[in-house]
Design a protein around this motif. Sequence first.
Motif, PDB file in Angstrom:
ATOM      1  N   MET A   1       0.906  -1.303  -0.009  1.00  0.00           N
ATOM      2  CA  MET A   1      -0.036  -0.004   0.156  1.00  0.00           C
ATOM      3  C   MET A   1       0.811   1.038   0.001  1.00  0.00           C
ATOM      4  SD  MET A   1      -2.846   0.778   2.641  1.00  0.00           S
ATOM      5  CE  MET A   1      -3.584   2.606   2.772  1.00  0.00           C
ATOM      6  N   LYS A   2       0.483   2.282  -0.865  1.00  0.00           N
ATOM      7  CA  LYS A   2       1.295   3.379  -0.959  1.00  0.00           C
ATOM      8  C   LYS A   2       0.747   4.438   0.121  1.00  0.00           C
ATOM      9  CE  LYS A   2       2.550   3.023  -5.648  1.00  0.00           C
ATOM     10  NZ  LYS A   2       2.527   3.739  -6.916  1.00  0.00           N
ATOM     11  N   LEU A   3       1.715   5.159   0.393  1.00  0.00           N
ATOM     12  CA  LEU A   3       1.368   6.318   1.198  1.00  0.00           C
ATOM     13  C   LEU A   3       0.539   7.312   0.902  1.00  0.00           C
ATOM     14  CD1 LEU A   3       1.954   7.395   4.268  1.00  0.00           C
ATOM     15  CD2 LEU A   3       3.743   8.726   3.453  1.00  0.00           C
ATOM     16  N   TYR A   4       0.658   7.471  -0.678  1.00  0.00           N
ATOM     17  CA  TYR A   4       0.016   8.702  -1.269  1.00  0.00           C
ATOM     18  C   TYR A   4      -0.579   8.081  -2.469  1.00  0.00           C
ATOM     19  CZ  TYR A   4       2.615  12.090   1.561  1.00  0.00           C
ATOM     20  OH  TYR A   4       3.150  12.821   2.537  1.00  0.00           O
ATOM     21  N   PRO A   5      -2.009   8.555  -2.880  1.00  0.00           N
ATOM     22  CA  PRO A   5      -2.461   7.995  -4.120  1.00  0.00           C
ATOM     23  C   PRO A   5      -1.752   8.528  -5.156  1.00  0.00           C
ATOM     24  CG  PRO A   5      -3.864   9.631  -3.154  1.00  0.00           C
ATOM     25  CD  PRO A   5      -2.890   9.495  -2.131  1.00  0.00           C
ATOM     26  N   ARG A   6      -1.846   7.841  -6.360  1.00  0.00           N
ATOM     27  CA  ARG A   6      -1.217   8.136  -7.635  1.00  0.00           C
ATOM     28  C   ARG A   6      -1.318   9.746  -8.039  1.00  0.00           C
ATOM     29  NH1 ARG A   6      -1.474   4.937 -13.148  1.00  0.00           N
ATOM     30  NH2 ARG A   6      -0.707   3.448 -11.834  1.00  0.00           N
ATOM     31  N   GLY A   7      -0.212  10.305  -8.357  1.00  0.00           N
ATOM     32  CA  GLY A   7      -0.439  11.691  -8.750  1.00  0.00           C
ATOM     33  C   GLY A   7       0.154  12.889  -7.532  1.00  0.00           C
ATOM     34  N   PHE A   8      -0.002  12.153  -6.354  1.00  0.00           N
ATOM     35  CA  PHE A   8       0.435  12.790  -5.143  1.00  0.00           C
ATOM     36  C   PHE A   8       1.846  12.511  -4.727  1.00  0.00           C
ATOM     37  CE2 PHE A   8      -4.161  13.156  -5.352  1.00  0.00           C
ATOM     38  CZ  PHE A   8      -4.466  14.263  -5.018  1.00  0.00           C
ATOM     39  N   GLY A   9       2.296  13.549  -3.652  1.00  0.00           N
ATOM     40  CA  GLY A   9       3.842  13.232  -3.692  1.00  0.00           C
ATOM     41  C   GLY A   9       4.697  13.313  -4.593  1.00  0.00           C
ATOM     42  N   GLY A  10       5.896  12.894  -4.440  1.00  0.00           N
ATOM     43  CA  GLY A  10       7.153  12.729  -5.463  1.00  0.00           C
ATOM     44  C   GLY A  10       7.562  14.209  -5.592  1.00  0.00           C
ATOM     45  N   GLN A  11       8.282  14.239  -6.793  1.00  0.00           N
ATOM     46  CA  GLN A  11       8.816  15.476  -7.234  1.00  0.00           C
ATOM     47  C   GLN A  11       7.798  16.436  -7.524  1.00  0.00           C
ATOM     48  OE1 GLN A  11      12.072  15.091  -5.949  1.00  0.00           O
ATOM     49  NE2 GLN A  11      12.730  16.216  -7.699  1.00  0.00           N
ATOM     50  N   ARG A  12       8.158  17.675  -7.293  1.00  0.00           N
ATOM     51  CA  ARG A  12       7.391  18.763  -7.642  1.00  0.00           C
ATOM     52  C   ARG A  12       7.694  19.380  -8.913  1.00  0.00           C
ATOM     53  NH1 ARG A  12       3.191  17.673  -4.758  1.00  0.00           N
ATOM     54  NH2 ARG A  12       3.078  17.696  -2.491  1.00  0.00           N
ATOM     55  N   THR A  13       7.002  19.921  -9.740  1.00  0.00           N
ATOM     56  CA  THR A  13       7.352  20.628 -10.910  1.00  0.00           C
ATOM     57  C   THR A  13       7.880  22.078 -10.513  1.00  0.00           C
ATOM     58  OG1 THR A  13       5.887  19.271 -12.120  1.00  0.00           O
ATOM     59  CG2 THR A  13       6.614  21.374 -13.298  1.00  0.00           C
ATOM     60  N   PRO A  14       8.950  22.554 -11.070  1.00  0.00           N
ATOM     61  CA  PRO A  14       9.352  24.035 -10.524  1.00  0.00           C
ATOM     62  C   PRO A  14       8.171  24.996 -11.292  1.00  0.00           C
ATOM     63  CG  PRO A  14      11.144  22.693 -11.689  1.00  0.00           C
ATOM     64  CD  PRO A  14       9.944  22.021 -11.795  1.00  0.00           C
ATOM     65  N   PRO A  15       8.132  26.027 -10.475  1.00  0.00           N
ATOM     66  CA  PRO A  15       6.672  27.031 -11.152  1.00  0.00           C
ATOM     67  C   PRO A  15       7.162  27.455 -12.543  1.00  0.00           C
ATOM     68  CG  PRO A  15       7.402  27.339  -8.854  1.00  0.00           C
ATOM     69  CD  PRO A  15       8.349  26.384  -9.062  1.00  0.00           C
ATOM     70  N   ASP A  16       8.561  27.814 -12.836  1.00  0.00           N
ATOM     71  CA  ASP A  16       8.835  28.395 -14.081  1.00  0.00           C
ATOM     72  C   ASP A  16       8.513  27.362 -15.236  1.00  0.00           C
ATOM     73  OD1 ASP A  16       9.466  30.794 -13.538  1.00  0.00           O
ATOM     74  OD2 ASP A  16      11.304  30.736 -12.791  1.00  0.00           O
ATOM     75  N   LYS A  17       8.857  26.247 -14.995  1.00  0.00           N
ATOM     76  CA  LYS A  17       8.463  25.206 -15.862  1.00  0.00           C
ATOM     77  C   LYS A  17       7.021  24.725 -16.457  1.00  0.00           C
ATOM     78  CE  LYS A  17       9.571  20.134 -17.011  1.00  0.00           C
ATOM     79  NZ  LYS A  17       8.440  20.141 -17.986  1.00  0.00           N
ATOM     80  N   LEU A  18       6.169  24.990 -15.145  1.00  0.00           N
ATOM     81  CA  LEU A  18       4.860  24.878 -15.257  1.00  0.00           C
ATOM     82  C   LEU A  18       4.344  26.053 -16.165  1.00  0.00           C
ATOM     83  CD1 LEU A  18       2.635  23.035 -14.288  1.00  0.00           C
ATOM     84  CD2 LEU A  18       2.442  24.707 -12.337  1.00  0.00           C
ATOM     85  N   LYS A  19       4.767  27.246 -15.664  1.00  0.00           N
ATOM     86  CA  LYS A  19       4.458  28.424 -16.306  1.00  0.00           C
ATOM     87  C   LYS A  19       4.746  28.243 -18.106  1.00  0.00           C
ATOM     88  CE  LYS A  19       5.007  31.213 -12.633  1.00  0.00           C
ATOM     89  NZ  LYS A  19       5.959  32.466 -12.162  1.00  0.00           N
ATOM     90  N   ARG A  20       6.099  27.771 -18.402  1.00  0.00           N
ATOM     91  CA  ARG A  20       6.520  27.561 -19.516  1.00  0.00           C
ATOM     92  C   ARG A  20       5.606  26.575 -20.509  1.00  0.00           C
ATOM     93  NH1 ARG A  20      11.037  25.198 -18.699  1.00  0.00           N
ATOM     94  NH2 ARG A  20      11.901  26.763 -17.819  1.00  0.00           N
ATOM     95  N   ASP A  21       5.331  25.333 -19.842  1.00  0.00           N
ATOM     96  CA  ASP A  21       4.640  24.329 -20.447  1.00  0.00           C
ATOM     97  C   ASP A  21       3.267  24.928 -20.883  1.00  0.00           C
ATOM     98  OD1 ASP A  21       6.957  22.714 -20.174  1.00  0.00           O
ATOM     99  OD2 ASP A  21       6.051  21.496 -18.517  1.00  0.00           O
ATOM    100  N   GLY A  22       2.573  25.493 -19.662  1.00  0.00           N
ATOM    101  CA  GLY A  22       1.236  26.280 -19.963  1.00  0.00           C
ATOM    102  C   GLY A  22       1.261  27.124 -21.157  1.00  0.00           C
ATOM    103  N   TRP A  23       2.305  28.030 -21.504  1.00  0.00           N
ATOM    104  CA  TRP A  23       2.286  28.839 -22.486  1.00  0.00           C
ATOM    105  C   TRP A  23       2.351  27.858 -23.907  1.00  0.00           C
ATOM    106  CZ3 TRP A  23       1.001  32.943 -25.073  1.00  0.00           C
ATOM    107  CH2 TRP A  23       1.546  33.345 -26.039  1.00  0.00           C
ATOM    108  N   ARG A  24       3.441  27.256 -23.852  1.00  0.00           N
ATOM    109  CA  ARG A  24       3.927  26.241 -24.979  1.00  0.00           C
ATOM    110  C   ARG A  24       2.666  25.410 -25.360  1.00  0.00           C
ATOM    111  NH1 ARG A  24       9.971  24.644 -23.824  1.00  0.00           N
ATOM    112  NH2 ARG A  24      10.904  26.842 -24.237  1.00  0.00           N
ATOM    113  N   ASN A  25       1.945  24.589 -24.468  1.00  0.00           N
ATOM    114  CA  ASN A  25       0.871  23.524 -24.779  1.00  0.00           C
ATOM    115  C   ASN A  25      -0.548  24.252 -24.688  1.00  0.00           C
ATOM    116  OD1 ASN A  25       3.016  21.838 -24.840  1.00  0.00           O
ATOM    117  ND2 ASN A  25       2.706  21.427 -22.458  1.00  0.00           N
TER     118      ASN A  25
END
Length: 64
Positions: A1-25
Amino acid sequence: MKLYPRGFGGQRTPPDKLKRDGWRNQGVLVISADDPRLAWPQRELIRQIGETLYGTRKEASNGW
């Protein structure tokens, strides 16, 4: 059993990468009106667009 459900926990996406991906995609642009990377005319344009779309900014009294 995992501590967190799928999609939670782990590495966080840096805010600048999230902004860049939002603009490009998706064509979504996230800009701070006070971003020091922008020259004054660019910041002023961003401020004017923001006021046109959303109205005047409320300045926080506690500096936030």
